[in-house]
Design an enzyme around this catalytic site. Structure first.
Site, PDB file in Angstrom:
ATOM      1  N   ASP A   1       5.118  -1.893   7.555  1.00 56.37           N
ATOM      2  CA  ASP A   1       4.211  -1.724   6.427  1.00 56.37           C
ATOM      3  C   ASP A   1       2.916  -2.472   6.770  1.00 56.37           C
ATOM      4  O   ASP A   1       2.898  -3.265   7.711  1.00 56.37           O
ATOM      5  CB  ASP A   1       4.886  -2.303   5.172  1.00 56.37           C
ATOM      6  CG  ASP A   1       3.993  -2.223   3.946  1.00 56.37           C
ATOM      7  OD1 ASP A   1       3.319  -1.195   3.786  1.00 56.37           O
ATOM      8  OD2 ASP A   1       3.972  -3.177   3.157  1.00 56.37           O
TER       9      ASP A   1
ATOM     10  N   THR B   1       1.947   3.101   5.690  1.00 59.33           N
ATOM     11  CA  THR B   1       1.393   2.387   4.540  1.00 59.33           C
ATOM     12  C   THR B   1       1.028   3.358   3.422  1.00 59.33           C
ATOM     13  O   THR B   1       0.747   4.532   3.670  1.00 59.33           O
ATOM     14  CB  THR B   1       0.134   1.575   4.964  1.00 59.33           C
ATOM     15  OG1 THR B   1      -0.455   0.986   3.812  1.00 59.33           O
ATOM     16  CG2 THR B   1      -0.899   2.460   5.648  1.00 59.33           C
TER      17      THR B   1
ATOM     18  N   ASP C   1       7.578  -5.641   3.088  1.00 61.01           N
ATOM     19  CA  ASP C   1       7.683  -6.773   2.157  1.00 61.01           C
ATOM     20  C   ASP C   1       7.734  -6.344   0.701  1.00 61.01           C
ATOM     21  O   ASP C   1       7.884  -7.174  -0.186  1.00 61.01           O
ATOM     22  CB  ASP C   1       6.498  -7.732   2.353  1.00 61.01           C
ATOM     23  CG  ASP C   1       5.192  -7.118   1.873  1.00 61.01           C
ATOM     24  OD1 ASP C   1       4.404  -7.824   1.229  1.00 61.01           O
ATOM     25  OD2 ASP C   1       4.975  -5.925   2.123  1.00 61.01           O
TER      26      ASP C   1
ATOM     27  N   ASN D   1       8.496  -0.751  -2.246  1.00 60.59           N
ATOM     28  CA  ASN D   1       8.281   0.589  -1.690  1.00 60.59           C
ATOM     29  C   ASN D   1       8.752   0.706  -0.242  1.00 60.59           C
ATOM     30  O   ASN D   1       8.781   1.796   0.320  1.00 60.59           O
ATOM     31  CB  ASN D   1       6.792   0.962  -1.789  1.00 60.59           C
ATOM     32  CG  ASN D   1       5.921   0.026  -0.983  1.00 60.59           C
ATOM     33  OD1 ASN D   1       6.053  -1.195  -1.082  1.00 60.59           O
ATOM     34  ND2 ASN D   1       5.035   0.552  -0.187  1.00 60.59           N
TER      35      ASN D   1
END
Length: 1046
Positions: A391, A676, A784, A787
């Protein structure tokens, strides 16, 4: 055209698991929750429901109380390895097949099962406690009895829930009321979609107008909501108040929703619950946790099948050499039991205990503090990662925006020269001539005045062109109303849907021009001298992903001047501003530094020009057909020949040591993909800044595609490029995977780096799954936020980073770290060591078992193929436990290089990706060693034994134990004091136990010189050639690591 390739469309349905579509288990269909339907939800009356709804509980456990034992046993016995030993142990209940005491088979199997059940139980209890913490969070509920406290798990559809500022939204709700004066609230959605931008949410107008929150229970109203689905960006529903005169109907959209797992960023809100439990948007975007089985375990399982095949062949050969005489089928079973040690039962115990040691070492490593191992079954997977999917926000970056650069074309101001900007702004408001044109200023200060006025204009524009709202809170000394009245600096916080905008407004405050007030129609700025400047907001043109710019038209109340300010990305602004020769070059320079660049411009309007624009704008907004096109055309009539004021550079700071960590991973042969939810420009910028995409690499930005034809053309264009990083958006990715899945993945896997932006949580998981299927390589996902959970659970290794976005990802992950930089050591040191040690341990346990099986085969052959065991009772159990267990298990402490060397030369990791430590080649070498040593020991003992059978057992067994201890010493590369203790302890245990083994070993014979020299000769003949071969190999063909350690 020769470059065009014949792309074959994929004719298969879209890849979405049923769990993604339904969001609940198959059993829920039986409970009336299988088919999702639209619903009518009465405010404050959960009992008036038209269907059954799931409980509002979060559950990340693999088992429940009733399925735990059957589930664990099934997961154990579904492997051939364990099932074989179960059948073996059960066969000893048949009298004709029994070869010895029952405990020789049931004790090892029972030990394996007890260790496994205990480990699984501990992990399940931890998981249950984590879930319980979330489900037990307390919220306030409006009821006829007033405000009552309710646990998150007790919330039902129809409940009116009060959520305070900074509190997590417990269920999917429709926003009814807010305590904020401006009648809106901001949401932090990073746990849901990965975006750090705060989202503006609006309450239902009818309920916001009610005098008090308690009145929500007095009105007769309901919400009609669409069926639950995974789309977090859209919602369709209506709000109806029946007791109004006339009845009120309002349409509901995404702006009126508060999804679970988001956090309220401003004020206190009241909402009505419409979805709970497994129907929550966040849960439906999360895959169910799967039971992860390591590739290493599958390889070991494959080797045990080969060993079992060898066992069957040897047994058949033995019976064939007896010419299938008598009850030969029973003889086959007896031989299968006799040679059962070919498949070692202690292998599973040793590997499981080894994994627990590796997990403990990871937790105790002081150089990666706070690291937690949540899945202790797969630490060796970390040593074979080929693809790392990470991410961006909060994982690679700190999620903190910092203003870095102001560029005016002829002059640029960095962080070290902001005091100059401050002095220019100060002089603009303190010198009486600051409002005069430059021509009327004294000649001596003309040049300086020009720079001052340009800096002032730029700062003023940045302070005005945004969607930021200053909010005042009490700080214990000053209450909210007083702070708002006096614009108290210590009580003010900025709220906006973008952290970039907040950083820009904070910067203007630092140089003297402060945003102190804002509502729907006006804005107040405070100058360095304390004077308040009032501006009326005439029009706002918000930022969209299509336009890539935002604009605002304001009127200065003191002068009456109307100004149109605009800021946006350089790609669109370069065609809007007046011609200049520096914009493109400087934007490129700043982007290469990893800064997010915005171009700021302005245009002065006369009253007539504005009135003409407003009339056309209102007319365009009233049109029914092609409204958006007409509105855009009117706005574009203003967006011409604008005056370029400045460029701003903002940096989303990277986490500590992200660049060296990514370089280590790249040198180790790991390909890094960034997935992302953020914008394309931001993602590309961060990828460059983090050196995920190196300076000399070309970047192919995949054009937005919506049809199969467009995807075909774009894939052809991409195929012509070589060694090129790929940047693609989620929408284009969806189209490519729908029609050209195989071709797209083939091209993407060849790229040195891939950046996927605007990715949904399910898309992230889908990419991981496709990489696993298409390449067969191991994947590691790092994130983190909430999602990232789907991606983390889908990957072979999931790593959660504990950060500002909470602990949801780290709790769902197999491994949890506190910083991204710890990933380097986790993989290069612990992953590498765990894999190499597991490989050495497994092959040595197999060698130990094959040695004794070879000796049994030689013994049976010599004694007319009799199915009689060579060693019985305690000897056979002691051999694989107290006599050799500790030295063999001490291999988990072995290492070929120091951790510093492993970090310095990540290329050592690349060797592991080929799976060389445990391969058919190394397996065959160990099989040959075992056959050689077993044959030498047995034939040597038969040659040298003195007529009594007890002597052959004493000589061969003692030689076997000594050979195993010497082989462990031969295998060890770096000695640890515990290894020496283990060797000496095992030898001492054997010598001490000889006193009690008079049933098998003649106590007087073993004290003779004859016994000692015979054992010594046999042991030397079995081990010395291997020591010589090891020396010669190290001398003439040393492995890579030995070159570094020598």
């Amino acid at each position: 055209m020769t470059d065009n390739i014949p792309l074959q469309p994929v004719r298969r349905p879209k890849r979405h698991d049923s769990k993604h579509r339904n969001g609940c288990c198959p059993w829920s269909r039986c409970c009336g929750m299988g088919d999702f339907r639209p619903r009518t939800v009465w405010l404050g009356h959960p009992e008036k429901r038209d269907q059954r709804y799931p409980r509002n509980v979060i559950n990340n456990q693999k088992y429940n109380f009733f399925t735990f034992l059957p589930g664990v046993l099934f997961n154990q016995f579904k492997y051939f390895f364990n099932l074989y030993f179960l059948l073996l142990a059960c066969s000893q209940f048949v009298e004709e097949l029994r070869l010895g005491a029952l405990y020789t088979y049931w004790v090892p199997l029972g030990l394996v099962l007890i260790i496994t059940i205990m480990r699984e139980a501990i992990e399940e209890i931890r998981c249950y406690l984590r879930d319980k913490e979330v489900n037990s969070q307390i919220y306030s509920k409006l009821s006829t009895r007033g405000t009552v406290k309710v646990k998150s798990s007790g919330i039902q559809v129809g409940d009116l829930i009060i959520v305070e500022k900074n509190q997590r939204v417990p269920a999917d709700m429709i926003f009814l009321r807010t305590s904020e004066r401006n009648g809106s609230c901001f949401l932090r959605t990073d746990q849901l979609d990965g975006e750090t931008d705060w989202k503006l949410r609006l309450p239902v107008a009818c309920t916001q107008r009610l005098p008090t929150a308690g009145d929500l229970l007095q009105i007769r109203s309901y919400v009609y909501a669409e069926e639950p689905n995974i789309d977090i960006h859209n919602f369709i529903g209506t709000f109806t108040r029946e007791d109004g005169d006339p009845p009120v109907n309002e349409s509901l959209s995404i702006e009126n929703t508060l999804w679970a797992s988001t956090v309220i960023a401003s004020g206190t809100v009241v909402g009505v619950v419409i979805y709970t439990g497994k129907e929550l948007r966040s849960v439906m975007n999360t895959s169910n946790p799967r039971h992860k089985v390591g590739l290493f375990d599958l390889e070991v399982n494959c080797l045990t099948k080969i060993l079992f095949g060898a066992l069957v062949v040897v047994s058949l050969v033995m019976v064939a050499l007896q010419h299938f005489a008598g009850r030969w089928y029973l003889q086959i079973f007896r031989f299968l039991l006799l040679f059962s040690h070919i498949v070692p039962i202690s292998l599973r115990v040793n590997l499981d205990m080894g994994k627990m040691v590796f997990s403990w070492m990871i937790k105790k490593d002081s150089k990666i503090p706070g690291t937690v191992v949540r899945a202790s079954t797969i630490p060796e997977q970390l040593g074979r990662i080929s693809y790392l999917l990470t991410d961006k926000t909060g994982t690679l970056t700190q999620n903190e925006m910092v203003f870095r650069r102001l560029h005016l074309g002829t002059v640029a101001y960095g962080m070290d020269s902001m005091d100059e900007v401050q002095s220019h702004v100060f002089s603009a408001y303190t010198q009486p001539t600051h409002d005069l044109p430059a021509s009327r200023a004294p000649a001596a200060t003309k040049v300086r005045k020009t720079i001052s006025s340009r800096v002032h204009e730029a700062v003023k524009a940045i302070a005005l062109v945004h969607n930021v709202t200053p909010v005042y809170e009490s700080n214990g000394v000053t209450d909210q109303a007083e702070a708002e009245q006096h614009y108290e600096d210590t009580c003010r916080v900025y709220q906006a849907s973008s952290p970039d905008e907040v950083s820009l407004v904070q910067w203007t405050e630092s140089v003297g021009l402060t945003l102190v007030g804002r509502d729907q129609s006006s804005m107040q700025l405070r100058t360095p001298t304390g004077q308040i400047l009032n501006f009326t907001i005439l029009q706002i043109f918000p930022f969209t992903y299509e336009s890539k710019r935002m604009g605002i038209i304001v009127r200065d109340e003191s002068t009456g001047e109307i100004t149109f300010y605009m800021k946006g990305a350089d790609v669109v602004m370069s065609g809007i501003v007046q011609y200049n020769d520096w914009l493109e070059e400087e934007c490129g320079n700043m982007a290469r530094e990893g800064l997010r660049v915005l171009v700021v411009s302005k245009k002065s309007l006369t009253e007539e020009q504005y009135q003409d624009f407003e009339a056309r704008y209102v007319q365009a907004k009233l049109s029914v057909h092609d409204r958006s096109l007409k509105v855009a055309t009117v706005i574009e009539s203003l967006e011409m020949e604008m005056e370029l004021l400045c460029l701003t550079g903002v940096e989303d700071q990277l986490q500590t040591d992200v660049r060296p960590t990514l370089e280590i991973l790249r040198n180790a042969g790991i390909k890094v993909w960034m997935l992302t939810g953020d914008k394309l420009e931001t993602a590309t910028c961060t990828a460059k800044n983090a050196h995920l995409i190196t300076r000399n690499q070309d970047i192919h930005i995949f054009r937005p595609v919506t049809t199969r034809g467009e995807a075909h053309l774009e894939l052809n264009a991409f195929r012509r490029k070589h060694d090129c990083a790929l940047v693609i958006s989620g929408d284009s990715l969806e189209v490519c995977l729908k029609y050209y899945e195989y071709e797209f993945m083939e091209l993407a896997c060849q790229c040195p780096a891939v950046v996927c932006c605007r990715c949904t949580p399910t898309q992230k998981a889908q990419i991981v799954r496709l990489l696993q299927e298409r390449t067969g390589k191991l994947t590691c996902a790092v994130g983190d936020g909430g999602n990232d959970v789907s991606m983390i659970q889908e990957a072979d290794c999931g790593v959660g980073v504990e950060g500002k976005e909470g602990k949801q990802a780290s709790l769902a992950a197999d491994f949890s770290v506190t910083q991204f930089k710890h990933l380097g050591r986790l993989l290069m040191v612990h992953g590498r060591n765990s894999y190499k040690r597991s490989a050495a341990l497994s092959q040595f346990v197999i060698h130990r078992s094959l040695c004794i099986s070879t000796m049994q085969a030689v013994f049976s052959s010599v004694f007319y193929f009799a199915s009689v065991p060579l060693y019985q009772g305690f000897l056979i159990i002691g051999y694989s436990t107290i006599y050799t267990m500790f030295p063999v298990f001490s291999l988990v402490l072995d290492k070929d290089v120091k951790s510093e060397v492993a970090m310095l030369y990540p290329e050592l990791y690349k060797d592991l990706l080929k799976g060389r430590p445990l391969s058919f080649k190394t397996f065959l070498i160990w099989v040959l060693i075992s056959i050689y040593q077993g044959s030498i020991i047995m034939y040597g003992a038969l040659l040298l034994f003195e007529s009594e059978f007890v002597h052959i057992v004493a000589i061969s067994f003692t030689s076997l134990i000594l050979t195993e201890l010497l082989m462990v010493a031969l295998t060890i590369q770096t000695w640890h004091w515990l290894m020496i203790v283990a060797e000496l302890l095992s030898l001492a245990s054997y010598v001490a136990s000889l006193v009690f083994l008079h049933e098998f070993i003649d106590i007087y014979f073993i004290t003779t010189v004859s016994f000692l020299w015979k054992v010594t000769v046999i042991t030397l003949v079995s081990c010395l050639p291997l020591y010589i071969l090891k020396y010669l190999r190290r001398r003439f063909s040393p492995p890579n690591y030995s070159k570094l350690t020598s």
